[in-house]
Write an enzyme that holds these catalytic residues in place. Structure first.
Site, PDB file in Angstrom:
ATOM      1  N   GLU A   1       0.840  -1.202   0.000  1.00  0.00           N
ATOM      2  CA  GLU A   1       0.000   0.000   0.000  1.00  0.00           C
ATOM      3  C   GLU A   1       0.873   1.249   0.000  1.00  0.00           C
ATOM      4  OE1 GLU A   1      -3.410   1.816   2.971  1.00  0.00           O
ATOM      5  OE2 GLU A   1      -3.300  -0.356   2.687  1.00  0.00           O
TER       6      GLU A   1
ATOM      7  N   ASP B   1       0.161   5.319   0.614  1.00  0.00           N
ATOM      8  CA  ASP B   1      -0.936   6.144   1.147  1.00  0.00           C
ATOM      9  C   ASP B   1      -0.690   7.638   1.101  1.00  0.00           C
ATOM     10  OD1 ASP B   1      -2.439   3.993   1.901  1.00  0.00           O
ATOM     11  OD2 ASP B   1      -1.905   4.072   4.013  1.00  0.00           O
TER      12      ASP B   1
ATOM     13  N   GLU C   1      -3.196  10.360   2.985  1.00  0.00           N
ATOM     14  CA  GLU C   1      -4.418  10.551   3.765  1.00  0.00           C
ATOM     15  C   GLU C   1      -4.442  11.997   4.263  1.00  0.00           C
ATOM     16  OE1 GLU C   1      -5.999   6.574   5.803  1.00  0.00           O
ATOM     17  OE2 GLU C   1      -4.074   7.214   6.622  1.00  0.00           O
TER      18      GLU C   1
ATOM     19  N   HIS D   1      -0.972  12.920   5.726  1.00  0.00           N
ATOM     20  CA  HIS D   1      -0.390  11.733   6.350  1.00  0.00           C
ATOM     21  C   HIS D   1       0.028  10.777   5.233  1.00  0.00           C
ATOM     22  CE1 HIS D   1      -0.438   8.482   9.510  1.00  0.00           C
ATOM     23  NE2 HIS D   1      -0.710   7.722   8.463  1.00  0.00           N
TER      24      HIS D   1
ATOM     25  N   ASN E   1       2.134   6.984   4.216  1.00  0.00           N
ATOM     26  CA  ASN E   1       2.591   5.718   4.766  1.00  0.00           C
ATOM     27  C   ASN E   1       2.908   4.770   3.610  1.00  0.00           C
ATOM     28  OD1 ASN E   1       3.253   3.762   6.651  1.00  0.00           O
ATOM     29  ND2 ASN E   1       1.236   3.690   7.624  1.00  0.00           N
TER      30      ASN E   1
ATOM     31  N   ASP F   1     -12.315   9.111  15.932  1.00  0.00           N
ATOM     32  CA  ASP F   1     -11.680   8.473  17.081  1.00  0.00           C
ATOM     33  C   ASP F   1     -10.169   8.679  17.094  1.00  0.00           C
ATOM     34  OD1 ASP F   1     -11.499   6.897  14.788  1.00  0.00           O
ATOM     35  OD2 ASP F   1     -11.380   5.025  15.922  1.00  0.00           O
ATOM     36  N   TRP F   2      -9.588   9.193  15.979  1.00  0.00           N
ATOM     37  CA  TRP F   2      -8.141   9.397  15.958  1.00  0.00           C
ATOM     38  C   TRP F   2      -7.666  10.527  15.033  1.00  0.00           C
ATOM     39  CZ3 TRP F   2      -5.339   9.022  11.383  1.00  0.00           C
ATOM     40  CH2 TRP F   2      -5.996   8.427  10.295  1.00  0.00           C
TER      41      TRP F   2
ATOM     42  N   GLY G   1      -5.648  13.409  17.789  1.00  0.00           N
ATOM     43  CA  GLY G   1      -5.692  12.114  18.447  1.00  0.00           C
ATOM     44  C   GLY G   1      -7.071  11.682  18.879  1.00  0.00           C
TER      45      GLY G   1
END
Length: 328
Positions: A137, A139, A141, A154, A156, A230-231, A235
């Site tokens: 993958e 990424d 984001e 973000h 990755n 939730d994140w 955070g």
């Protein structure tokens, strides 16, 4: 294409412009001794139109042909004569799409315009991924934020099901005010993330020291707009404000001309038949950073990088992953 003949006069018929959505061809005929026939000029104009049509076939994106909206119960829509795609998120669901083709290496561009205003809790994901338990993958984001606070980009890289290689950036512009180009260059030597042509991250092939690298599994291009409060924002401290829904993101100008389509166990890129129509267009297969690109990368990482897994001592108290000593 400009045809010139030296003559003080030009014929009205022959001084013409062929307009095409992605191409303009002007024929200016000024004959040296006697002007060429109108038949010749007509041939030139027809040839120009044919070339323009070929350019359009090669460069214009058609979301209805290139992608399939895979979830969202109507929240994803293809608009404007198949040239624009919209994803939407409300309290009931987000939405997403995937590419028709799979790719094994390529240079892929897409223009995105992100959720404006208070986008806290939302994530717009744009990524390449393979299937299976040991997937690869790559990424992008985009993590939403409160109005006035910057988006976080973000990134990755997963190889054989293992990720944990996050780098995060602020952007040097407002990604909600207009469309911007987000690109993935993926060849057997490196992966490069770029924004508007400026490289922001390079992940090198370091298999020689035992670091897995995505190179054997074909990947589709995916994108989704979903709730991750939730994140995603601070955070998880800042939740999605559903009174601002629906949240929308837009896509246009998909470009995978310089990419190797994987179909029926074979790649469209071979030594005898590259996916690009010219060797110059196929340079991405072995592309390396020149000095100017290296300087741009350093500028971004010096001024806009806000997280680098290779510097997170709390996360890796026993020592950083082995690639950290060599990666940019």
């Amino acid at each position: 294409i400009l045809y010139k003949y030296h003559h003080p006069q030009s014929l009205n018929f022959d001084n013409s412009l062929v307009s095409h959505p992605n191409f303009h061809c002007k024929t200016t005929v000024m004959a040296s001794s006697s002007p060429p026939s109108k038949y010749f000029s007509l041939v030139v104009l027809v040839l120009c139109f044919i070339v323009g049509s070929l350019v359009t076939v090669a460069s214009a994106s058609n979301f209805n042909q290139d992608f399939e909206i895979t979830w969202g119960d109507g929240r994803g829509k293809i608009l404007d004569n198949n040239e624009l795609l919209m994803l939407s998120l409300d309290k009931g669901s987000g939405s997403g799409f995937q590419s028709t083709n799979e790719y094994l290496f390529g240079k892929i561009d897409m223009q995105l315009k992100l959720v404006p205003g208070n986008s806290a809790g939302t994530v717009t994901a744009y990524y390449l991924a393979s299937e299976g338990l040991t997937w690869d993958e790559i990424d992008f984001e985009f993590l939403g934020n409160l109005s006035g606070d910057p988006y976080i980009l973000h990134t990755n890289v997963y190889s054989q099901g293992k990720g944990n290689r996050e780098q995060q950036f602020y952007l040097w512009f407002d990604p909600t005010a207009d469309f911007h180009t987000y690109s993935i260059l993926w060849n057997s030597q490196r992966i490069v993330f770029s924004v508007d042509g400026t490289p922001i991250r390079e992940f090198k092939n370091l298999e020689s020291i035992g670091v897995p690298f995505p190179k054997n599994q074909p990947m589709r291009l995916y994108s989704s707009l979903w709730n991750a409060d939730d994140w995603a924002t601070r955070g998880g401290l800042v939740k999605t404000d559903w009174t601002k829904a629906p949240f929308t993101a837009f896509y246009r100008n998909f470009n995978a001309i310089n990419a190797c389509v994987w179909s029926s166990g074979a790649s469209s890129c071979t030594s005898k038949s590259p996916s690009s129509t010219s060797s110059a267009g196929n340079t991405w297969l072995s592309q390396e950073f020149d000095l100017a690109s290296q300087e741009k990368l350093k500028w971004v990482q010096r001024n806009y990088m806000i997280y680098n897994y290779c510097k997170d001592t709390k996360r890796f108290p026993q020592g950083f992953p082995q690639e950290c000593a060599l990666l940019s």
